[in-house]
Scaffold this motif. Structure first.
Motif, PDB file in Angstrom:
ATOM      1  N   ASP A 299       0.838  -1.198   0.000  1.00 41.63           N
ATOM      2  CA  ASP A 299       0.000   0.000   0.000  1.00 41.63           C
ATOM      3  C   ASP A 299       0.873   1.248   0.000  1.00 41.63           C
ATOM      4  OD1 ASP A 299       0.982   0.209   2.575  1.00 41.63           O
ATOM      5  OD2 ASP A 299      -0.873  -0.444   3.550  1.00 41.63           O
ATOM      6  N   LYS A 300       0.233   2.401   0.149  1.00 37.48           N
ATOM      7  CA  LYS A 300       0.966   3.684   0.084  1.00 37.48           C
ATOM      8  C   LYS A 300       1.979   3.808   1.228  1.00 37.48           C
ATOM      9  CE  LYS A 300      -1.280   5.646  -3.449  1.00 37.48           C
ATOM     10  NZ  LYS A 300      -1.487   4.433  -4.239  1.00 37.48           N
ATOM     11  N   LYS A 301       1.766   3.057   2.319  1.00 30.69           N
ATOM     12  CA  LYS A 301       2.723   3.100   3.435  1.00 30.69           C
ATOM     13  C   LYS A 301       3.847   2.088   3.235  1.00 30.69           C
ATOM     14  CE  LYS A 301      -0.984   4.247   6.674  1.00 30.69           C
ATOM     15  NZ  LYS A 301      -2.011   3.505   7.419  1.00 30.69           N
ATOM     16  N   ASN A 302       3.869   1.453   2.054  1.00 31.29           N
ATOM     17  CA  ASN A 302       4.889   0.459   1.713  1.00 31.29           C
ATOM     18  C   ASN A 302       4.799  -0.798   2.572  1.00 31.29           C
ATOM     19  OD1 ASN A 302       6.891  -0.305  -0.080  1.00 31.29           O
ATOM     20  ND2 ASN A 302       8.541   0.263   1.311  1.00 31.29           N
ATOM     21  N   THR A 303       3.573  -1.153   2.959  1.00 31.28           N
ATOM     22  CA  THR A 303       3.317  -2.368   3.740  1.00 31.28           C
ATOM     23  C   THR A 303       2.565  -3.366   2.872  1.00 31.28           C
ATOM     24  OG1 THR A 303       3.038  -0.951   5.675  1.00 31.28           O
ATOM     25  CG2 THR A 303       2.279  -3.223   5.889  1.00 31.28           C
ATOM     26  N   PRO A 304       2.945  -4.653   2.905  1.00 29.46           N
ATOM     27  CA  PRO A 304       2.196  -5.644   2.118  1.00 29.46           C
ATOM     28  C   PRO A 304       0.713  -5.606   2.496  1.00 29.46           C
ATOM     29  CG  PRO A 304       4.226  -6.609   2.953  1.00 29.46           C
ATOM     30  CD  PRO A 304       4.094  -5.258   3.596  1.00 29.46           C
ATOM     31  N   ALA A 305      -0.157  -5.426   1.491  1.00 32.10           N
ATOM     32  CA  ALA A 305      -1.563  -5.146   1.782  1.00 32.10           C
ATOM     33  C   ALA A 305      -2.532  -6.092   1.090  1.00 32.10           C
ATOM     34  CB  ALA A 305      -1.899  -3.711   1.376  1.00 32.10           C
ATOM     35  N   GLY A 306      -2.068  -6.767   0.034  1.00 33.40           N
ATOM     36  CA  GLY A 306      -2.978  -7.629  -0.712  1.00 33.40           C
ATOM     37  C   GLY A 306      -2.237  -8.337  -1.821  1.00 33.40           C
ATOM     38  N   PHE A 307      -2.974  -8.897  -2.762  1.00 35.86           N
ATOM     39  CA  PHE A 307      -2.319  -9.663  -3.813  1.00 35.86           C
ATOM     40  C   PHE A 307      -3.108  -9.572  -5.113  1.00 35.86           C
ATOM     41  CE2 PHE A 307      -5.074 -12.467  -1.353  1.00 35.86           C
ATOM     42  CZ  PHE A 307      -5.862 -13.054  -2.331  1.00 35.86           C
ATOM     43  N   ALA A 308      -2.384  -9.819  -6.207  1.00 38.03           N
ATOM     44  CA  ALA A 308      -2.996  -9.980  -7.529  1.00 38.03           C
ATOM     45  C   ALA A 308      -2.933 -11.455  -7.878  1.00 38.03           C
ATOM     46  CB  ALA A 308      -2.246  -9.150  -8.561  1.00 38.03           C
ATOM     47  N   LEU A 309      -4.048 -11.961  -8.400  1.00 40.54           N
ATOM     48  CA  LEU A 309      -4.183 -13.385  -8.711  1.00 40.54           C
ATOM     49  C   LEU A 309      -4.529 -13.519 -10.182  1.00 40.54           C
ATOM     50  CD1 LEU A 309      -4.420 -16.168  -7.084  1.00 40.54           C
ATOM     51  CD2 LEU A 309      -6.884 -15.762  -7.139  1.00 40.54           C
ATOM     52  N   GLY A 310      -3.799 -14.369 -10.900  1.00 39.08           N
ATOM     53  CA  GLY A 310      -4.069 -14.561 -12.328  1.00 39.08           C
ATOM     54  C   GLY A 310      -4.589 -15.961 -12.601  1.00 39.08           C
ATOM     55  N   SER A 311      -5.523 -16.071 -13.555  1.00 41.79           N
ATOM     56  CA  SER A 311      -6.149 -17.378 -13.813  1.00 41.79           C
ATOM     57  C   SER A 311      -5.938 -17.827 -15.254  1.00 41.79           C
ATOM     58  CB  SER A 311      -7.652 -17.319 -13.517  1.00 41.79           C
ATOM     59  OG  SER A 311      -8.352 -16.746 -14.607  1.00 41.79           O
ATOM     60  N   VAL A 312      -6.328 -19.074 -15.517  1.00 38.46           N
ATOM     61  CA  VAL A 312      -6.218 -19.629 -16.865  1.00 38.46           C
ATOM     62  C   VAL A 312      -7.228 -18.978 -17.807  1.00 38.46           C
ATOM     63  CG1 VAL A 312      -5.389 -21.873 -16.053  1.00 38.46           C
ATOM     64  CG2 VAL A 312      -7.847 -21.517 -16.345  1.00 38.46           C
ATOM     65  N   GLU A 313      -8.123 -18.155 -17.270  1.00 39.53           N
ATOM     66  CA  GLU A 313      -9.228 -17.624 -18.050  1.00 39.53           C
ATOM     67  C   GLU A 313      -9.029 -16.147 -18.388  1.00 39.53           C
ATOM     68  OE1 GLU A 313     -13.450 -15.805 -17.910  1.00 39.53           O
ATOM     69  OE2 GLU A 313     -12.139 -15.892 -16.171  1.00 39.53           O
ATOM     70  N   GLY A 314      -7.756 -15.716 -18.506  1.00 42.55           N
ATOM     71  CA  GLY A 314      -7.479 -14.351 -18.952  1.00 42.55           C
ATOM     72  C   GLY A 314      -8.073 -13.290 -18.058  1.00 42.55           C
ATOM     73  N   ARG A 315      -7.904 -13.479 -16.746  1.00 45.18           N
ATOM     74  CA  ARG A 315      -8.480 -12.531 -15.802  1.00 45.18           C
ATOM     75  C   ARG A 315      -7.544 -12.405 -14.605  1.00 45.18           C
ATOM     76  NH1 ARG A 315     -14.131 -10.949 -15.447  1.00 45.18           N
ATOM     77  NH2 ARG A 315     -14.713 -12.513 -16.981  1.00 45.18           N
ATOM     78  N   VAL A 316      -7.482 -11.197 -14.042  1.00 47.81           N
ATOM     79  CA  VAL A 316      -6.676 -10.930 -12.851  1.00 47.81           C
ATOM     80  C   VAL A 316      -7.586 -10.348 -11.775  1.00 47.81           C
ATOM     81  CG1 VAL A 316      -4.846  -9.458 -11.878  1.00 47.81           C
ATOM     82  CG2 VAL A 316      -4.486 -10.626 -14.064  1.00 47.81           C
ATOM     83  N   ALA A 317      -7.434 -10.817 -10.543  1.00 48.39           N
ATOM     84  CA  ALA A 317      -8.162 -10.264  -9.404  1.00 48.39           C
ATOM     85  C   ALA A 317      -7.202  -9.467  -8.534  1.00 48.39           C
ATOM     86  CB  ALA A 317      -8.797 -11.382  -8.574  1.00 48.39           C
ATOM     87  N   ILE A 318      -7.611  -8.266  -8.145  1.00 44.91           N
ATOM     88  CA  ILE A 318      -6.883  -7.453  -7.164  1.00 44.91           C
ATOM     89  C   ILE A 318      -7.631  -7.596  -5.843  1.00 44.91           C
ATOM     90  CG2 ILE A 318      -6.142  -5.126  -6.516  1.00 44.91           C
ATOM     91  CD1 ILE A 318      -4.642  -6.198  -8.963  1.00 44.91           C
ATOM     92  N   GLN A 319      -6.947  -8.131  -4.836  1.00 47.39           N
ATOM     93  CA  GLN A 319      -7.622  -8.481  -3.581  1.00 47.39           C
ATOM     94  C   GLN A 319      -6.824  -7.926  -2.404  1.00 47.39           C
ATOM     95  OE1 GLN A 319     -10.423 -10.501  -3.866  1.00 47.39           O
ATOM     96  NE2 GLN A 319     -10.895 -10.624  -1.689  1.00 47.39           N
ATOM     97  N   TYR A 320      -7.454  -7.070  -1.602  1.00 44.85           N
ATOM     98  CA  TYR A 320      -6.835  -6.596  -0.367  1.00 44.85           C
ATOM     99  C   TYR A 320      -7.151  -7.584   0.757  1.00 44.85           C
ATOM    100  CZ  TYR A 320      -5.731  -2.032  -2.368  1.00 44.85           C
ATOM    101  OH  TYR A 320      -5.191  -1.018  -3.136  1.00 44.85           O
TER     102      TYR A 320
END
Length: 369
Positions: A226-247
């Protein structure tokens, strides 16, 4: 000793030279005119990892299905020098650098993890599972350091590399498909779309299980800060051409979203859209923007906060199987090799594997709103 020779290049410049690849590679294989890494692997490239900030020079290691891990020095003009390689007993599925840059950990389908000491060029086994080892990560905590290994035997294990037995072994609901570590957070994705988040302070412990926001099998995961430079979430990629941004703890539920990528832009003549797997996701170390690479043979750069695409590459001859940024974010590396997404009938042994390097720092800057 591999890393004892002093660099002949000045260490004052942080620049990574201009374009102008002088290789004889046909333009169709290198449509972005990027720097080509010499002597690439003979089979599909599974993983790429740059050396940590502890080393003044940039070194790149690649693990591949030819059972080898290769290491190159990346010079400031974009040229590469092959340094050494090690052979494992099966395809290499993941690699991880130790934070001081002295060792590389190599996870293999032969069910073992070996530590490659780059000074002596020796390797020694440091971990074992009952099935292929899909992921390996180095963890450097204030009170301990260890490697984390995830396997298709449905376990996650933590190892003090001086001991033959794991410090800790955790049973998982399914086989490990992907993982990432950014202390104090670890995220593990397994088969059946399970995602488990771990907290690594004091000692590793499960923090929460999250049902995948994606409907199809995930393939890659990458932690963001995040903006405070702390690990805050993840991006997940799938076989179906899609990415999820998840906090992990979203300030606003709308902060979690998914977006489509690695799909044919205009559809095919029969009206269907071609959809490709997202093979790898990496976050830029200073800008916080991200790169995705896919089975469509393209890389794309994104700004998740502005929810915009920054760049889309031309299509390569084959899939892009994995990617990496160097520690200061000047260089983007990506591997072009068949990822078997279309089965053995689409495999063309005549097509060479490539690893390309691209100066990228400006292309990944967030646009001013």
């Amino acid at each position: 000793m591999m890393f004892s020779a002093p660099s002949t290049f000045g260490t004052t410049s942080t620049g990574f030279g201009g374009f102008g690849n002088t290789s004889t590679t046909p333009a169709t294989a290198n449509p972005m005119k990027d720097f080509e890494v010499i002597n690439p692997p003979d089979d599909s490239v599974q993983c790429l990892e740059f050396s940590p900030a502890a080393l003044q020079q940039d070194f790149l290691v690649a693990g591949s299905w030819d059972n080898n891990v290769r290491c190159w020095e990346v010079q400031r003009d974009g040229k590469t020098v092959g340094k050494a390689q090690q052979t494992m007993g099966g395809p290499v599925l993941d690699v991880a650098w130790q934070d001081d840059g002295t060792k590389v950990y190599m996870a293999s389908a032969d069910k073992s993890v070996h530590c490659w000491d780059l000074g002596s060029n020796q390797k020694v086994q440091v971990a074992a599972h009952d099935a292929p080892v899909k992921t390996v990560h180095w963890i450097k905590a204030p009170t301990y350091s260890c490697i984390m290994t995830g396997s298709w035997d449905k376990t996650l294990k933590f190892w003090d590399t001086r001991s033959p037995n794991p410090i800790m072994s955790m049973q998982l609901p399914e086989r490990v498909y992907c993982a990432d570590v950014d202390y104090p957070m670890a995220v593990v994705g397994t088969a059946n779309r399970n995602i488990i988040v771990y907290w690594l302070e004091q000692q590793p412990q499960e923090c929460k299980q999250i049902e995948s926001p994606l409907k199809y099998q995930h393939r890659c995961v990458s932690i963001f800060r995040d903006k405070k430079n702390t690990p805050a979430g993840f991006a997940l990629g799938s076989v179906e051409g899609r990415v999820a941004i998840q906090y992990i703890n979203a300030p606003n539920p709308r902060d979690n979203f998914t977006f489509k990528c690695h799909r044919s832009a205009n559809g095919t003549p029969n009206g269907f859209q071609e959809i490709y797997a997202v093979n790898d996701i990496k976050f830029h170390p200073t800008h916080g923007t991200l790169a995705t690479v896919g089975s469509d043979g393209r890389f794309s750069f994104w700004d998740k906060d502005a929810r915009t695409k920054l760049k889309n590459s031309e299509a390569m001859e084959q899939s892009i199987s994995c990617c990496a940024f160097n520690n200061n974010g000047q260089i983007f590396a990506y591997a072009v090799s068949y990822d078997w997404s279309k089965g053995h009938e689409s495999y063309n042994p005549q097509k060479k594997n490539y690893i390309f390097l691209r100066p990228c720092v400006d292309e990944l800057k967030p646009r001013t709103r």
